[in-house]
Design a protein around this motif. Structure first.
Motif, PDB file in Angstrom:
ATOM      1  N   ALA A 106       0.831  -1.201   0.000  1.00  0.00           N
ATOM      2  CA  ALA A 106       0.000   0.000   0.000  1.00  0.00           C
ATOM      3  C   ALA A 106       0.867   1.254   0.000  1.00  0.00           C
ATOM      4  CB  ALA A 106      -0.933   0.005   1.205  1.00  0.00           C
ATOM      5  N   MET A 107       1.920   1.256   0.794  1.00  0.00           N
ATOM      6  CA  MET A 107       2.819   2.411   0.823  1.00  0.00           C
ATOM      7  C   MET A 107       3.437   2.640  -0.549  1.00  0.00           C
ATOM      8  SD  MET A 107       4.727   1.804   4.444  1.00  0.00           S
ATOM      9  CE  MET A 107       3.784   1.513   5.929  1.00  0.00           C
ATOM     10  N   GLN A 108       3.850   1.558  -1.192  1.00  0.00           N
ATOM     11  CA  GLN A 108       4.442   1.671  -2.522  1.00  0.00           C
ATOM     12  C   GLN A 108       3.422   2.193  -3.529  1.00  0.00           C
ATOM     13  OE1 GLN A 108       6.120  -1.972  -4.033  1.00  0.00           O
ATOM     14  NE2 GLN A 108       7.445  -0.888  -5.456  1.00  0.00           N
ATOM     15  N   ALA A 109       2.144   1.864  -3.338  1.00  0.00           N
ATOM     16  CA  ALA A 109       1.084   2.319  -4.240  1.00  0.00           C
ATOM     17  C   ALA A 109       0.599   3.729  -3.902  1.00  0.00           C
ATOM     18  CB  ALA A 109      -0.090   1.339  -4.195  1.00  0.00           C
ATOM     19  N   GLY A 110       1.128   4.330  -2.847  1.00  0.00           N
ATOM     20  CA  GLY A 110       0.723   5.682  -2.473  1.00  0.00           C
ATOM     21  C   GLY A 110      -0.618   5.730  -1.765  1.00  0.00           C
ATOM     22  N   VAL A 111      -0.921   4.685  -0.982  1.00  0.00           N
ATOM     23  CA  VAL A 111      -2.196   4.588  -0.274  1.00  0.00           C
ATOM     24  C   VAL A 111      -1.952   4.738   1.229  1.00  0.00           C
ATOM     25  CG1 VAL A 111      -4.142   3.056   0.246  1.00  0.00           C
ATOM     26  CG2 VAL A 111      -3.169   3.114  -2.055  1.00  0.00           C
ATOM     27  N   PRO A 112      -2.715   5.600   1.900  1.00  0.00           N
ATOM     28  CA  PRO A 112      -2.590   5.725   3.349  1.00  0.00           C
ATOM     29  C   PRO A 112      -2.939   4.408   4.047  1.00  0.00           C
ATOM     30  CG  PRO A 112      -3.874   7.541   2.453  1.00  0.00           C
ATOM     31  CD  PRO A 112      -3.689   6.547   1.348  1.00  0.00           C
ATOM     32  N   VAL A 113      -2.265   4.141   5.163  1.00  0.00           N
ATOM     33  CA  VAL A 113      -2.446   2.891   5.896  1.00  0.00           C
ATOM     34  C   VAL A 113      -2.973   3.180   7.296  1.00  0.00           C
ATOM     35  CG1 VAL A 113      -1.248   0.898   6.889  1.00  0.00           C
ATOM     36  CG2 VAL A 113      -0.620   1.727   4.605  1.00  0.00           C
ATOM     37  N   VAL A 114      -3.988   2.407   7.682  1.00  0.00           N
ATOM     38  CA  VAL A 114      -4.513   2.394   9.044  1.00  0.00           C
ATOM     39  C   VAL A 114      -4.359   0.955   9.522  1.00  0.00           C
ATOM     40  CG1 VAL A 114      -6.598   2.594  10.444  1.00  0.00           C
ATOM     41  CG2 VAL A 114      -6.124   4.286   8.651  1.00  0.00           C
ATOM     42  N   ALA A 115      -3.692   0.770  10.659  1.00  0.00           N
ATOM     43  CA  ALA A 115      -3.370  -0.589  11.102  1.00  0.00           C
ATOM     44  C   ALA A 115      -3.408  -0.685  12.614  1.00  0.00           C
ATOM     45  CB  ALA A 115      -1.991  -0.986  10.578  1.00  0.00           C
ATOM     46  N   SER A 116      -3.169  -1.894  13.102  1.00  0.00           N
ATOM     47  CA  SER A 116      -3.133  -2.124  14.549  1.00  0.00           C
ATOM     48  C   SER A 116      -1.688  -2.091  15.042  1.00  0.00           C
ATOM     49  CB  SER A 116      -3.763  -3.477  14.888  1.00  0.00           C
ATOM     50  OG  SER A 116      -2.884  -4.531  14.553  1.00  0.00           O
ATOM     51  N   THR A 117      -1.560  -2.151  16.340  1.00  0.00           N
ATOM     52  CA  THR A 117      -0.237  -2.151  16.974  1.00  0.00           C
ATOM     53  C   THR A 117       0.242  -3.568  17.277  1.00  0.00           C
ATOM     54  OG1 THR A 117      -1.301  -1.907  19.134  1.00  0.00           O
ATOM     55  CG2 THR A 117      -0.550   0.115  18.045  1.00  0.00           C
ATOM     56  N   ALA A 118      -0.377  -4.567  16.675  1.00  0.00           N
ATOM     57  CA  ALA A 118      -0.059  -5.961  16.981  1.00  0.00           C
ATOM     58  C   ALA A 118       1.150  -6.468  16.205  1.00  0.00           C
ATOM     59  CB  ALA A 118      -1.271  -6.843  16.677  1.00  0.00           C
ATOM     60  N   GLY A 119       1.849  -7.415  16.817  1.00  0.00           N
ATOM     61  CA  GLY A 119       2.941  -8.114  16.147  1.00  0.00           C
ATOM     62  C   GLY A 119       3.994  -7.171  15.593  1.00  0.00           C
ATOM     63  N   SER A 120       4.390  -7.445  14.365  1.00  0.00           N
ATOM     64  CA  SER A 120       5.454  -6.670  13.715  1.00  0.00           C
ATOM     65  C   SER A 120       4.957  -5.405  13.042  1.00  0.00           C
ATOM     66  CB  SER A 120       6.138  -7.547  12.671  1.00  0.00           C
ATOM     67  OG  SER A 120       5.209  -7.851  11.634  1.00  0.00           O
ATOM     68  N   ILE A 121       3.668  -5.157  13.084  1.00  0.00           N
ATOM     69  CA  ILE A 121       3.093  -4.029  12.342  1.00  0.00           C
ATOM     70  C   ILE A 121       3.748  -2.690  12.688  1.00  0.00           C
ATOM     71  CG2 ILE A 121       0.982  -2.693  11.929  1.00  0.00           C
ATOM     72  CD1 ILE A 121      -0.544  -5.376  12.057  1.00  0.00           C
ATOM     73  N   PRO A 122       3.926  -2.333  13.966  1.00  0.00           N
ATOM     74  CA  PRO A 122       4.552  -1.037  14.241  1.00  0.00           C
ATOM     75  C   PRO A 122       5.950  -0.894  13.642  1.00  0.00           C
ATOM     76  CG  PRO A 122       3.474  -1.854  16.207  1.00  0.00           C
ATOM     77  CD  PRO A 122       3.457  -2.987  15.199  1.00  0.00           C
ATOM     78  N   GLU A 123       6.720  -1.979  13.660  1.00  0.00           N
ATOM     79  CA  GLU A 123       8.068  -1.920  13.081  1.00  0.00           C
ATOM     80  C   GLU A 123       8.011  -1.749  11.569  1.00  0.00           C
ATOM     81  OE1 GLU A 123      12.110  -4.625  12.603  1.00  0.00           O
ATOM     82  OE2 GLU A 123      10.498  -5.337  13.900  1.00  0.00           O
ATOM     83  N   VAL A 124       7.134  -2.492  10.915  1.00  0.00           N
ATOM     84  CA  VAL A 124       7.014  -2.405   9.462  1.00  0.00           C
ATOM     85  C   VAL A 124       6.427  -1.058   9.057  1.00  0.00           C
ATOM     86  CG1 VAL A 124       5.906  -3.394   7.418  1.00  0.00           C
ATOM     87  CG2 VAL A 124       6.835  -4.897   9.184  1.00  0.00           C
ATOM     88  N   ALA A 125       5.412  -0.597   9.767  1.00  0.00           N
ATOM     89  CA  ALA A 125       4.723   0.643   9.407  1.00  0.00           C
ATOM     90  C   ALA A 125       5.520   1.890   9.755  1.00  0.00           C
ATOM     91  CB  ALA A 125       3.363   0.696  10.091  1.00  0.00           C
ATOM     92  N   GLY A 126       6.277   1.842  10.832  1.00  0.00           N
ATOM     93  CA  GLY A 126       6.989   3.038  11.258  1.00  0.00           C
ATOM     94  C   GLY A 126       6.005   4.177  11.495  1.00  0.00           C
ATOM     95  N   ASP A 127       6.360   5.366  11.033  1.00  0.00           N
ATOM     96  CA  ASP A 127       5.489   6.537  11.160  1.00  0.00           C
ATOM     97  C   ASP A 127       4.567   6.697   9.959  1.00  0.00           C
ATOM     98  OD1 ASP A 127       6.627   7.234  13.599  1.00  0.00           O
ATOM     99  OD2 ASP A 127       8.185   8.461  12.653  1.00  0.00           O
ATOM    100  N   ALA A 128       4.518   5.679   9.102  1.00  0.00           N
ATOM    101  CA  ALA A 128       3.769   5.783   7.851  1.00  0.00           C
ATOM    102  C   ALA A 128       2.370   5.187   7.943  1.00  0.00           C
ATOM    103  CB  ALA A 128       4.554   5.112   6.722  1.00  0.00           C
TER     104      ALA A 128
END
Length: 191
Positions: A101-123
């Protein structure tokens, strides 16, 4: 032509899609044109997701689309046309749809579970995986605030590059060179 929130992945318990459906209901009640697209094959949470959609009532339920499994061209089209990618998982080992989604230029809304915060960063806009109100608020923000959307897209364009295959290969080569040269001890190399 209507804006849509995209959830991409198999309909299984760890994806937390009933919570997403409820959060969509809260957002959709305020936005007559927004839709929810659930793209992925049905698995162990399909019945619960269908019940959550039915609980929205017929008007809002009609704005939820189940695509089933999608091939690569359809997946790409969905990613490039989504207004927001929603990824409210209860647990993730990595989360490639975030980077896609980031590569496609789409905003991301996600949870704080698992590896998501590390992968998502501030994005990404993140919330606890059990907080439906925060998820709905983040979806609303990502849909309606142009400054937030612009920030997420710009930050995402930098974030996904941190996880490129080329960078991974370069870091592995550098690690091997360090090991061969004796610059990494065994305890450090196994981290």
């Amino acid at each position: 032509g209507a804006p849509f929130i995209l959830a991409l992945g198999t309909i299984e318990r760890r994806k937390n899609l009933p919570l997403l459906v409820a959060a969509f209901g809260a957002v959709a009640a305020q936005h007559a044109d927004v839709r929810l697209v659930l793209a992925g094959g049905e698995d162990d949470d399909a019945a619960a997701v269908h019940r959550a959609v039915d609980a929205l009532g017929p008007t809002l339920a009609a704005r939820v689309t189940f695509t089933g499994r999608v091939d690569d061209p359809a997946r790409s089209w969905l990613l490039h046309h989504a207004a927001v990618l929603a990824y409210p998982s209860l647990d993730e080992g990595f989360g490639f749809p975030l980077l896609d989604a980031m590569q496609a230029g789409v905003p991301v809304v996600a949870s704080t579970a698992g590896s998501i915060p590390e992968v998502a960063g501030d994005a990404a806009l993140l919330s606890a995986p059990d907080d439906g109100d925060a998820l709905a608020a983040n979806l609303e923000l990502a849909l309606t605030s142009q400054s937030v959307r612009d920030h997420l897209v710009a930050t995402g364009a930098q974030q996904w590059r941190r996880f490129s295959w080329q960078r991974c290969a370069q870091e592995m080569v550098a690690l091997y060179h360090d090991v061969v040269a004796g610059r990494v001890d065994e305890s450090e190399g196994s981290k």
